[in-house]
Design a protein around this motif. Structure first.
Motif, PDB file in Angstrom:
ATOM      1  N   ALA A   1       0.868  -1.196   0.087  1.00 30.87           N
ATOM      2  CA  ALA A   1      -0.158  -0.100  -0.206  1.00 30.87           C
ATOM      3  C   ALA A   1       1.056   1.156   0.089  1.00 30.87           C
ATOM      4  CB  ALA A   1      -0.944   0.042   1.378  1.00 30.87           C
ATOM      5  N   THR A   2       2.007   1.311   0.604  1.00 29.54           N
ATOM      6  CA  THR A   2       2.987   2.335   0.750  1.00 29.54           C
ATOM      7  C   THR A   2       3.627   2.526  -0.538  1.00 29.54           C
ATOM      8  OG1 THR A   2       3.602   2.099   3.172  1.00 29.54           O
ATOM      9  CG2 THR A   2       4.923   3.358   1.881  1.00 29.54           C
ATOM     10  N   ARG A   3       4.057   1.512  -1.408  1.00 28.48           N
ATOM     11  CA  ARG A   3       4.545   1.718  -2.571  1.00 28.48           C
ATOM     12  C   ARG A   3       3.497   2.329  -3.700  1.00 28.48           C
ATOM     13  NH1 ARG A   3       6.959  -3.121  -1.257  1.00 28.48           N
ATOM     14  NH2 ARG A   3       5.304  -4.365  -2.309  1.00 28.48           N
ATOM     15  N   ALA A   4       2.097   1.804  -3.539  1.00 23.00           N
ATOM     16  CA  ALA A   4       1.029   2.240  -4.260  1.00 23.00           C
ATOM     17  C   ALA A   4       0.897   3.787  -4.282  1.00 23.00           C
ATOM     18  CB  ALA A   4      -0.075   1.406  -4.211  1.00 23.00           C
ATOM     19  N   ASP A   5       0.856   4.176  -2.790  1.00 20.88           N
ATOM     20  CA  ASP A   5       0.592   5.668  -2.750  1.00 20.88           C
ATOM     21  C   ASP A   5       1.720   6.473  -3.066  1.00 20.88           C
ATOM     22  OD1 ASP A   5      -1.030   7.613  -0.913  1.00 20.88           O
ATOM     23  OD2 ASP A   5       0.617   7.672   0.241  1.00 20.88           O
ATOM     24  N   VAL A   6       2.996   5.802  -2.901  1.00 21.75           N
ATOM     25  CA  VAL A   6       4.106   6.594  -3.573  1.00 21.75           C
ATOM     26  C   VAL A   6       4.103   6.875  -4.884  1.00 21.75           C
ATOM     27  CG1 VAL A   6       6.553   6.911  -3.856  1.00 21.75           C
ATOM     28  CG2 VAL A   6       5.610   6.376  -1.530  1.00 21.75           C
ATOM     29  N   ASP A   7       3.599   5.804  -5.874  1.00 25.12           N
ATOM     30  CA  ASP A   7       3.392   5.914  -7.220  1.00 25.12           C
ATOM     31  C   ASP A   7       2.175   6.977  -7.431  1.00 25.12           C
ATOM     32  OD1 ASP A   7       5.458   4.112  -7.502  1.00 25.12           O
ATOM     33  OD2 ASP A   7       4.145   2.368  -7.496  1.00 25.12           O
ATOM     34  N   ARG A   8       1.394   6.752  -6.628  1.00 22.19           N
ATOM     35  CA  ARG A   8       0.121   7.935  -7.083  1.00 22.19           C
ATOM     36  C   ARG A   8       0.472   9.231  -6.808  1.00 22.19           C
ATOM     37  NH1 ARG A   8      -3.123  10.471  -4.006  1.00 22.19           N
ATOM     38  NH2 ARG A   8      -2.334   9.321  -2.114  1.00 22.19           N
ATOM     39  N   GLN A   9       1.176   9.505  -5.888  1.00 22.90           N
ATOM     40  CA  GLN A   9       1.674  10.804  -5.772  1.00 22.90           C
ATOM     41  C   GLN A   9       2.611  11.441  -6.556  1.00 22.90           C
ATOM     42  OE1 GLN A   9       2.849  11.898  -1.629  1.00 22.90           O
ATOM     43  NE2 GLN A   9       1.861  10.110  -0.662  1.00 22.90           N
TER      44      GLN A   9
END
Length: 258
Positions: A215-223
């Motif tokens: 989830a952290t990696r997905a959030d970083v990609d989104r940002q």
């Protein structure tokens, strides 16, 4: 340092202390003094025995002297009464008693000479022991002071039997610390990689951790994608005002549509 090496160091240290105690001159001096005191006691015991024997012969001689005088008086009384036969018997006994007195007198004089010699020996031995005791205590005090000085100097210089053990203990402590640090680092790596499970963790905690990481990696990609889109919009429409006094409230919130 291995266990056998540490054991050899400990045994060598103890054996050195034991040899030092065996070679302690103070103990040798005390032993010698005790032996001399025992000799003096034996001399005094012999002196007392000789004096007792001499006194016993002296009492016996005094008793025989009294009988010798009584026989003389009896001979004179018998002669006064006209009993020459009784006077002769008393004189014969008196003459026999003279030989006995001469014999015990010789014993008495011999014992008196022995007593005088023993008394002289006892006096000289007592004086010698007293002088030895004074010298012994002086030597012991000097040795004790020198020993204390040596220990103080060794402690100040960091040498001596005790300091060897201290150095060994310090090396062992350093080895243990290094081993524990290496073990802690290794377990950290194993825990991080998942190769070593935490027995105190809740069931399925490893799945929760992996999902959280995803989830952290997905959030970083989104940002990151949002930043790229915002930069493209700024280049197309010109820079717009950002920030404000309440800008901090949006930290961690989903970004607004550019």
């Amino acid at each position: 340092m291995s266990f056998s090496s540490r054991l050899r160091v400990i045994l060598r240290s103890k054996s050195n202390r034991a040899l030092t105690q065996l070679e302690d001159p103070r103990e040798a001096l005390d032993d010698s003094y005790e032996q001399q005191v025992k000799m003096l006691q034996q001399v005094r015991l012999g002196l007392a025995e000789v004096a007792t024997a001499k006194k016993r012969i002296e009492l016996q001689g005094q008793e025989m002297g009294g009988r010798y005088q009584r026989l003389a008086d009896q001979a004179q009384e018998a002669l006064n009464q006209g009993r020459e036969d009784l006077a002769r018997t008393a004189l014969e006994r008196r003459s026999l008693l003279e030989g006995q007195v001469a014999a015990i007198r010789n014993q008495y004089l011999a014992l008196a000479q022995q007593q005088a010699q023993l008394q002289d020996n006892e006096r000289r031995l007592a004086e010698r022991i007293a002088a030895f005791r004074t010298e012994k205590e002086t030597i012991k005090a000097t040795y004790a002071a020198s020993e204390a000085r040596v220990k103080a100097n060794e402690a100040a210089a960091g040498i001596g039997s005790q300091m060897g053990t201290v150095g060994t203990d310090l090396d062992r402590a350093k080895d243990r610390v290094a081993q524990m640090q290496a073990r802690a680092a290794a377990t950290d790596e194993l825990l991080s990689s998942g190769a070593l499970s935490d027995v105190t963790a809740a069931p399925d905690a490893d799945l929760e951790r992996q999902l959280s990481d995803g989830a952290t990696r997905a959030d970083v990609d989104r940002q990151l994608q949002a930043m790229k889109s915002a930069r493209a919009a700024d280049q197309g429409h010109g820079a717009r005002a950002r920030g404000g006094t309440d800008a901090w409230l949006s930290i961690g919130q989903a970004p607004t549509t550019p």
